[in-house]
Scaffold this motif. Structure first.
Motif, PDB file in Angstrom:
ATOM      1  N   ARG B  34       0.830  -1.200   0.000  1.00  0.00           N
ATOM      2  CA  ARG B  34       0.000   0.000   0.000  1.00  0.00           C
ATOM      3  C   ARG B  34       0.866   1.251   0.000  1.00  0.00           C
ATOM      4  O   ARG B  34       1.895   1.301   0.656  1.00  0.00           O
ATOM      5  N   GLY B  35       0.475   2.245  -0.788  1.00  0.00           N
ATOM      6  CA  GLY B  35       1.173   3.521  -0.795  1.00  0.00           C
ATOM      7  C   GLY B  35       2.417   3.546  -1.664  1.00  0.00           C
ATOM      8  O   GLY B  35       3.088   4.564  -1.751  1.00  0.00           O
ATOM      9  N   ARG B  36       2.736   2.416  -2.305  1.00  0.00           N
ATOM     10  CA  ARG B  36       3.952   2.393  -3.115  1.00  0.00           C
ATOM     11  C   ARG B  36       3.630   2.301  -4.603  1.00  0.00           C
ATOM     12  O   ARG B  36       2.572   1.840  -5.007  1.00  0.00           O
ATOM     13  N   VAL B 203      -2.601   9.031  -5.925  1.00  0.00           N
ATOM     14  CA  VAL B 203      -2.140   7.810  -5.266  1.00  0.00           C
ATOM     15  C   VAL B 203      -1.704   8.118  -3.837  1.00  0.00           C
ATOM     16  O   VAL B 203      -2.023   7.385  -2.898  1.00  0.00           O
ATOM     17  N   ARG B 204      -1.024   9.238  -3.660  1.00  0.00           N
ATOM     18  CA  ARG B 204      -0.529   9.577  -2.326  1.00  0.00           C
ATOM     19  C   ARG B 204      -1.683   9.962  -1.399  1.00  0.00           C
ATOM     20  O   ARG B 204      -1.806   9.447  -0.304  1.00  0.00           O
ATOM     21  N   ASP B 205      -2.583  10.827  -1.906  1.00  0.00           N
ATOM     22  CA  ASP B 205      -3.695  11.286  -1.062  1.00  0.00           C
ATOM     23  C   ASP B 205      -4.596  10.137  -0.636  1.00  0.00           C
ATOM     24  O   ASP B 205      -5.157  10.127   0.449  1.00  0.00           O
ATOM     25  N   ALA B 209      -1.990   1.803  -4.022  1.00  0.00           N
ATOM     26  CA  ALA B 209      -0.773   1.274  -4.645  1.00  0.00           C
ATOM     27  C   ALA B 209      -0.938   1.456  -6.143  1.00  0.00           C
ATOM     28  O   ALA B 209      -2.056   1.399  -6.654  1.00  0.00           O
ATOM     29  N   MET B 210       0.185   1.731  -6.831  1.00  0.00           N
ATOM     30  CA  MET B 210       0.055   1.938  -8.276  1.00  0.00           C
ATOM     31  C   MET B 210       1.101   1.140  -9.033  1.00  0.00           C
ATOM     32  O   MET B 210       2.244   1.014  -8.592  1.00  0.00           O
ATOM     33  N   ILE B 211       0.679   0.597 -10.158  1.00  0.00           N
ATOM     34  CA  ILE B 211       1.628   0.015 -11.106  1.00  0.00           C
ATOM     35  C   ILE B 211       1.661   0.970 -12.290  1.00  0.00           C
ATOM     36  O   ILE B 211       0.634   1.205 -12.941  1.00  0.00           O
ATOM     37  N   LEU B 212       2.822   1.561 -12.534  1.00  0.00           N
ATOM     38  CA  LEU B 212       2.949   2.527 -13.617  1.00  0.00           C
ATOM     39  C   LEU B 212       3.734   1.868 -14.748  1.00  0.00           C
ATOM     40  O   LEU B 212       4.932   1.617 -14.615  1.00  0.00           O
TER      41      LEU B 212
END
Lengths: 317, 328
Positions: B34-36, B203-205, B209-212
């Protein structure tokens, strides 16, 4: 506005070509209305006298010009056989033909849309193959064959629907619709297959679009994706066809009205051809051309409803 | 360790084609907290997009996934779920943003409807409330005049604005995992940074989690925590961004980094492109898939397929990695 002018110019060209060709064709047919009026046992002199009386001995081009002039001032001529005003004869009968065509297209669409969507969902799947074979069987039969088969089954066999006849709408909606069902169905069973195959092909392509993938990624159900997201962008070719089919339907109604004894424009035309009542033929053909062009004009309007990009006048970006 | 949102284990995805089986994703494993943000980098055809669709279980019918591949999202195994169960997850737990905003929005539906349908289906909002929420979301993604735009169609918006709408759709149900599949590749350079900033902020707010997914190393550098480099359907190097850039181990990663033109380069300098083409994934070579293009390859590379090795922090799949000179 400019678009409308462009449309009108095209209408004028279509009408000019169509009416001139029919005028010529009717005039090269053997026999003319004078024979019909003079009766079986009349002499050649009597026939010739009638001809001169009607002005039929004058050149074709001159008579055509006269007729066109008449149409421009709202005079579509009168029948040689029964002195009926041609414009009134057509407008009296047209609502009947129109109802038949409209009913046929409604039936065709209500068969084609669900079948096309079901086929496109899984191409070459079981539903697609079953619908495909049904469509093939249906389109292989000409409408007059279908008509006879339908009469045989539903009118003579089960006795559910009348084989022939017509009831005006003043007798009640159901009374009016009942004898129309079989004729409309005969026409629709040929037309729906083309609409279905067109919708299927376009929808298979649309279902490959990114926005369909996004709809799936949003968790939308297959039903919603097919009907809300894919159906409208997939219907352009089908709607175009709907307009073009009006021409085939006009031809189809002529035969179907004859089989089912429906007093529409088709029957008026057939009768006029038999008696060489060319002023009536001329009127019917002109009217058909008008109807065809109008139908395709409506199709153009339908595009705007289908696609917001047409509505606002071109995309940017 | 933070809480693990996504755990992908040995994901393999193959497509049945006329020429044979194309192994697009070939045994990919990773976890995401989470958060990454995890950057996935690779050339065209390296399997990045197929990987993202494999995670969402949005694969065409000719795709084959073996039974031992696992995608575990929030502790639940997506590979064991029915289509109906998956549908309930898409939106509230995992969402995706596609590459081309010109084609990923439906041209015949208003912007508003494309957002509200997610809200009414997943969150049970009423029409009125969904519309208000849609306007709020459009404002959050920085679309000017959201109350006007909500009734407009996609063609009335520019590419950058459309991608903002796509982001609004993706975050509508507050997913735990956001997959951005080359979200800026189709956009003007000036708009790219804005969209990436927006994604990063969202994503931060929301602590997602993000896959870019990208082919642009520059995008990865500033905006990801970890990077996975993909080649021929496999992860060939994976590390925190800083380690990957400064202690590159895999020659392929090094070649990718070298191919970025530098501002200090003299003008008209020839680009350091990687020679050759990616391998044929239908008939892959037996050894390391990068060996034919690799300057450090030896006979061993053509015979043996290297597996991911190294520490849990920095992993690479190479027999002759950089920074460890081969014994003479």
């Amino acid at each position: 506005m400019r678009y409308l002018l462009y449309r009108l110019r095209r209408l004028a060209i279509v009408l000019g070509v169509v009416t001139f060709i029919t005028f010529l064709l009717v005039n090269v047919l053997p026999g003319d209305v004078a024979y019909e009026m003079a009766g079986m046992d009349s002499s050649e002199e009597e026939v010739q006298a009638i001809r001169e009386d009607l002005g039929l001995d004058r050149p074709v081009l001159l008579r055509y010009a006269e007729w066109v002039g008449g149409v421009f001032v709202g005079d579509w001529g009168t029948s040689y056989i029964n002195q009926e005003n041609v414009w009134e004869a057509i407008t009296d009968r047209f609502p009947v033909s129109f109802e038949l065509m409209l009913l046929a297209q409604i039936i065709a669409l209500s068969l084609a849309i669900p079948a096309g969507v079901a086929s496109a969902f899984r191409p070459n799947g079981r539903a697609d193959r079953i619908i495909g074979s049904l469509a093939f069987a249906s389109v292989s039969m000409p409408s007059f064959m279908t008509a006879i088969l339908l009469i045989f089954i539903f009118a003579l066999g089960f006795g559910w629907l009348p084989a022939t006849g017509y009831e005006p709408i003043s007798e009640g909606l159901w009374a009016n619709l009942r004898p129309m069902i079989l004729p409309a169905l005969s026409l629709a069973l040929v037309e729906w297959t083309v609409l279905m195959r067109t919708l299927r092909a376009e929808m298979i392509a649309v279902l490959q679009e990114n926005y369909i993938a996004l709809a799936r990624a949003k968790g939308m159900s297959n039903m919603r994706i097919l009907l809300v997201h894919a159906l409208r962008p997939s219907s352009f070719s089908m709607i175009t066809l709907l307009g073009l089919q009006v021409a085939r339907l006009l031809g189809g109604t002529i035969i179907i009205e004859q089989i089912f004894g429906i007093p529409g424009v088709g029957r008026l035309l057939i009768h006029a051809v038999y008696t060489r009542d060319f002023i009536v033929i001329q009127g019917c053909v002109t009217f058909f051309a008008l109807a065809f062009v109008t139908a395709n004009f409506l199709v153009d309007i339908a595009y705007a409803w289908l696609d917001p990009r047409v509505r606002t006048g071109g995309a940017h970006g | 360790m933070g809480d693990i949102i996504l755990d992908v284990r040995n994901q393999k995805t193959a497509f049945v084609t006329a020429r044979g089986m194309a192994q697009a994703v070939d045994g990919v494993s990773f976890t995401l907290e989470r958060g990454r943000t995890l950057g996935v980098v690779g050339e065209s055809g390296s399997g990045k997009s197929v990987l993202s669709r494999s995670i969402m279980r949005l694969l065409p019918s000719n795709a084959l996934v073996p039974a031992d591949s696992r995608v575990i999202l929030n502790g639940r195994d997506l590979t064991r779920m029915t289509e109906t169960e998956l549908r309930r997850l898409r939106g509230p737990e995992v969402a995706i943003i596609f590459q081309d905003p010109m084609t990923s929005l439906n041209p015949v539906l208003t912007i508003g409807r494309q957002i509200t349908e997610v809200l009414t289906f997943h969150m049970g909002l009423k029409r009125r409330a969904a519309r208000d929420r849609a306007i709020e979301l459009l404002r959050a993604v920085g679309l000017p005049q959201p109350d006007v735009r909500v009734d407009q169609y996609p063609h009335q918006l520019s590419g950058g604005m459309r991608q903002r709408v796509a982001i609004a759709i993706a975050i509508a149900c507050e997913p735990d995992l956001l997959i951005a599949d080359e979200p800026t590749t189709a956009l003007d350079v000036t708009v790219q940074a804005e969209i990436l900033d927006l994604l990063q902020r969202m994503v931060r707010d929301r602590n997602m989690a993000m896959i870019l997914i990208t082919h642009d190393m520059g995008v990865v550098a500033g905006r990801c925590d970890d990077v996975a480099v993909m080649y021929a359907g496999r992860i060939v190097e994976k590390a925190p961004v800083r380690d990957l850039f400064h202690h590159t181990r895999m020659p392929y990663t090094a070649a990718l980094l070298a191919s970025i033109p530098k501002i200090t380069d003299p003008p008209h300098r020839k680009l350091d492109a990687i020679e050759g083409r990616p391998p044929d994934i239908i008939n892959p070579p037996p050894g390391c898939p990068f060996a034919p293009r690799c300057l450090r390859a030896d006979a061993g590379c053509d015979a043996e397929k290297p597996v991911l090795a190294g520490t849990s922090r920095h992993q690479w799949a190479c027999l002759n990695p950089l920074g460890e000179e081969a014994p003479a």
